[in-house]
Design a protein around this motif. Sequence first.
Motif, PDB file in Angstrom:
ATOM      1  N   GLY A  69       0.830  -1.214   0.000  1.00 50.00           N
ATOM      2  CA  GLY A  69       0.000   0.000   0.000  1.00 50.00           C
ATOM      3  C   GLY A  69       0.854   1.249   0.000  1.00 50.00           C
ATOM      4  O   GLY A  69       1.819   1.351  -0.764  1.00 50.00           O
ATOM      5  N   ALA A  70       0.522   2.170   0.889  1.00 54.60           N
ATOM      6  CA  ALA A  70       1.141   3.507   0.894  1.00 54.60           C
ATOM      7  C   ALA A  70       2.641   3.431   1.169  1.00 54.60           C
ATOM      8  O   ALA A  70       3.090   2.677   2.024  1.00 54.60           O
ATOM      9  N   THR A  71       3.381   4.214   0.383  1.00 52.48           N
ATOM     10  CA  THR A  71       4.838   4.254   0.569  1.00 52.48           C
ATOM     11  C   THR A  71       5.280   5.497   1.348  1.00 52.48           C
ATOM     12  O   THR A  71       6.463   5.615   1.688  1.00 52.48           O
ATOM     13  N   LYS A  72       4.331   6.410   1.576  1.00 50.58           N
ATOM     14  CA  LYS A  72       4.689   7.610   2.358  1.00 50.58           C
ATOM     15  C   LYS A  72       3.417   8.212   2.953  1.00 50.58           C
ATOM     16  O   LYS A  72       2.307   7.913   2.497  1.00 50.58           O
ATOM     17  N   PRO A  73       3.595   9.093   3.939  1.00 55.19           N
ATOM     18  CA  PRO A  73       2.435   9.711   4.572  1.00 55.19           C
ATOM     19  C   PRO A  73       1.691  10.624   3.593  1.00 55.19           C
ATOM     20  O   PRO A  73       2.214  10.935   2.513  1.00 55.19           O
ATOM     21  N   LEU A  74       0.476  11.041   3.940  1.00 53.81           N
ATOM     22  CA  LEU A  74      -0.305  11.902   3.046  1.00 53.81           C
ATOM     23  C   LEU A  74       0.408  13.214   2.763  1.00 53.81           C
ATOM     24  O   LEU A  74       0.428  13.700   1.625  1.00 53.81           O
ATOM     25  N   LYS A  75       0.983  13.832   3.776  1.00 55.77           N
ATOM     26  CA  LYS A  75       1.599  15.150   3.571  1.00 55.77           C
ATOM     27  C   LYS A  75       3.025  15.245   4.124  1.00 55.77           C
ATOM     28  O   LYS A  75       3.897  15.830   3.497  1.00 55.77           O
ATOM     29  N   ARG A  76       3.262  14.655   5.304  1.00 55.44           N
ATOM     30  CA  ARG A  76       4.572  14.833   5.946  1.00 55.44           C
ATOM     31  C   ARG A  76       5.652  14.131   5.121  1.00 55.44           C
ATOM     32  O   ARG A  76       5.388  13.209   4.355  1.00 55.44           O
ATOM     33  N   GLU A  77       6.903  14.533   5.353  1.00 56.95           N
ATOM     34  CA  GLU A  77       8.037  13.819   4.782  1.00 56.95           C
ATOM     35  C   GLU A  77       8.166  12.470   5.492  1.00 56.95           C
ATOM     36  O   GLU A  77       8.005  12.406   6.727  1.00 56.95           O
ATOM     37  N   PRO A 127       0.785   3.433  10.723  1.00 57.95           N
ATOM     38  CA  PRO A 127       0.174   4.700  10.321  1.00 57.95           C
ATOM     39  C   PRO A 127      -1.102   4.433   9.526  1.00 57.95           C
ATOM     40  O   PRO A 127      -1.213   3.427   8.837  1.00 57.95           O
ATOM     41  N   LEU A 128      -2.065   5.367   9.605  1.00 54.12           N
ATOM     42  CA  LEU A 128      -3.403   5.115   9.037  1.00 54.12           C
ATOM     43  C   LEU A 128      -3.521   5.557   7.581  1.00 54.12           C
ATOM     44  O   LEU A 128      -4.633   5.773   7.068  1.00 54.12           O
ATOM     45  N   THR A 129      -2.396   5.652   6.891  1.00 53.86           N
ATOM     46  CA  THR A 129      -2.383   6.170   5.520  1.00 53.86           C
ATOM     47  C   THR A 129      -3.301   5.371   4.593  1.00 53.86           C
ATOM     48  O   THR A 129      -4.136   5.948   3.888  1.00 53.86           O
ATOM     49  N   ASN A 130      -3.197   4.047   4.606  1.00 55.73           N
ATOM     50  CA  ASN A 130      -4.038   3.221   3.726  1.00 55.73           C
ATOM     51  C   ASN A 130      -5.522   3.397   4.037  1.00 55.73           C
ATOM     52  O   ASN A 130      -6.358   3.470   3.139  1.00 55.73           O
ATOM     53  N   PHE A 171       3.694   9.804  12.495  1.00 57.92           N
ATOM     54  CA  PHE A 171       4.181   9.526  11.141  1.00 57.92           C
ATOM     55  C   PHE A 171       3.217  10.113  10.103  1.00 57.92           C
ATOM     56  O   PHE A 171       3.638  10.737   9.135  1.00 57.92           O
ATOM     57  N   ASP A 172       1.887   9.914  10.368  1.00 55.18           N
ATOM     58  CA  ASP A 172       0.906  10.443   9.405  1.00 55.18           C
ATOM     59  C   ASP A 172      -0.294  11.028  10.144  1.00 55.18           C
ATOM     60  O   ASP A 172      -1.361  10.410  10.205  1.00 55.18           O
ATOM     61  N   PRO A 173      -0.139  12.210  10.727  1.00 53.90           N
ATOM     62  CA  PRO A 173      -1.226  12.841  11.484  1.00 53.90           C
ATOM     63  C   PRO A 173      -2.418  13.198  10.604  1.00 53.90           C
ATOM     64  O   PRO A 173      -3.567  13.131  11.052  1.00 53.90           O
ATOM     65  N   ASP A 174      -2.169  13.509   9.341  1.00 48.61           N
ATOM     66  CA  ASP A 174      -3.258  13.894   8.434  1.00 48.61           C
ATOM     67  C   ASP A 174      -4.155  12.698   8.144  1.00 48.61           C
ATOM     68  O   ASP A 174      -5.381  12.809   8.076  1.00 48.61           O
ATOM     69  N   ALA A 175      -3.541  11.539   7.998  1.00 45.71           N
ATOM     70  CA  ALA A 175      -4.334  10.315   7.780  1.00 45.71           C
ATOM     71  C   ALA A 175      -5.150   9.984   9.023  1.00 45.71           C
ATOM     72  O   ALA A 175      -6.349   9.665   8.948  1.00 45.71           O
ATOM     73  N   ALA A 176      -4.505  10.076  10.184  1.00 46.25           N
ATOM     74  CA  ALA A 176      -5.222   9.780  11.430  1.00 46.25           C
ATOM     75  C   ALA A 176      -6.401  10.735  11.599  1.00 46.25           C
ATOM     76  O   ALA A 176      -7.520  10.320  11.934  1.00 46.25           O
ATOM     77  N   LYS A 177      -6.158  12.025  11.327  1.00 46.02           N
ATOM     78  CA  LYS A 177      -7.241  13.019  11.456  1.00 46.02           C
ATOM     79  C   LYS A 177      -8.407  12.663  10.536  1.00 46.02           C
ATOM     80  O   LYS A 177      -9.577  12.673  10.936  1.00 46.02           O
ATOM     81  N   TYR A 178      -8.057  12.307   9.287  1.00 48.93           N
ATOM     82  CA  TYR A 178      -9.106  12.009   8.296  1.00 48.93           C
ATOM     83  C   TYR A 178      -9.940  10.802   8.749  1.00 48.93           C
ATOM     84  O   TYR A 178     -11.171  10.799   8.649  1.00 48.93           O
TER      85      TYR A 178
END
Length: 327
Positions: A69-77, A127-130, A171-178
């Motif tokens: 699945g996801a290889t990186k967070p939605l926005k963060r490095e 991380p909740l990116t997927n 790692f991926d706060p934007d994914a968690a928020k979403y």
Amino acid sequence: MMTEKKKVIIDTDPGIDDSLALMLAGKSNNLDILGVTIAAGNVENQQCTQNALDVLHLIERDDIPVYTGATKPLKREPINARETHGSNGIGNVELEHSKRQAKTGALEFLKTTLEQNPGTTLIALGPLTNIALLLEKYPEVKENIKELVLMGGTYKSHGNCSPVAEFNFWFDPDAAKYVFENLNKPITMTGLDVTRKALLTPNYAKLIKNFDTKLADTIYDMTQFYTDFHWDREGVLGCVINDPLAVAQVIDPSICTGINGNVEIITDGPAIGMSMVDTEGILNKEDNCYILTNCDHKRFFKLFMKTLFPEKEIEIDKILDNELYGN
Ligand code: RIB
Ligand code: CA
């Protein structure tokens, strides 16, 4: 009477504790694992994927499909947690490589599988990116999700990436928020408040080592790197095996108890990645989470060890019930 197996999909970033969680889930008679999806987190996605394939091969569960699945967070490095999990993500232990390849298309697998299996529980250990990408691309599938049980966040315990942030949400706060704002299905947060009670002590690790099987040796070897990290960086003797507790909570929801509240993820500033928990209705927001606050750690370790080593049930009870060992 045999209880019906729970249908689950596990999203994970193996990781030492993720690997232990896959072992627990894969050897449990209570779970029907429809598949495993991989998110980057502890290490890069490719390494996480290989680790998942190899751990499932170790426990003879090559039947469980694995999707990248996801290889990186939605926005963060992207960052990684090599200092915690070793350069290969599993404590620098070399597992026999699975001969099979992972499949691509985690989101499409999740969509199709959820459509075909309404009432499935999602278990998120990284991380909740997927999960965020799934809800954004295929919002209609959420109706088929029974609940999300995740390892992540913290309520009253200090963070492990900052004073207030836990790694998966950091790692991926934007994914968690979403996810917290859009899933609109029951979420159980297995945060550091309870996982810090799932401490694999040197006693427990040695007990497992004494079982003297390939799986026992692998668990012992994998957790040595993790234990050294805990001592060097937190002065903790042993290692916190976070992810297996989230799996155990799906197997037996009475192992941990908690409180309902509203969880909001902070996505910028010095508190980035914080799970701000409101259990008093101060923000007048709807409850969106069951936050775990107490854990019967002895019951957890009995479930963990007896599921992995059912032939050692007597030895496990003898040691874990003996107060001489401080249990
Ligand atoms: O903070 C601990 C969590 O972050 C665990 O899931 C660990 O594997 C990492 O993903
Ligand atoms: Ca993890």
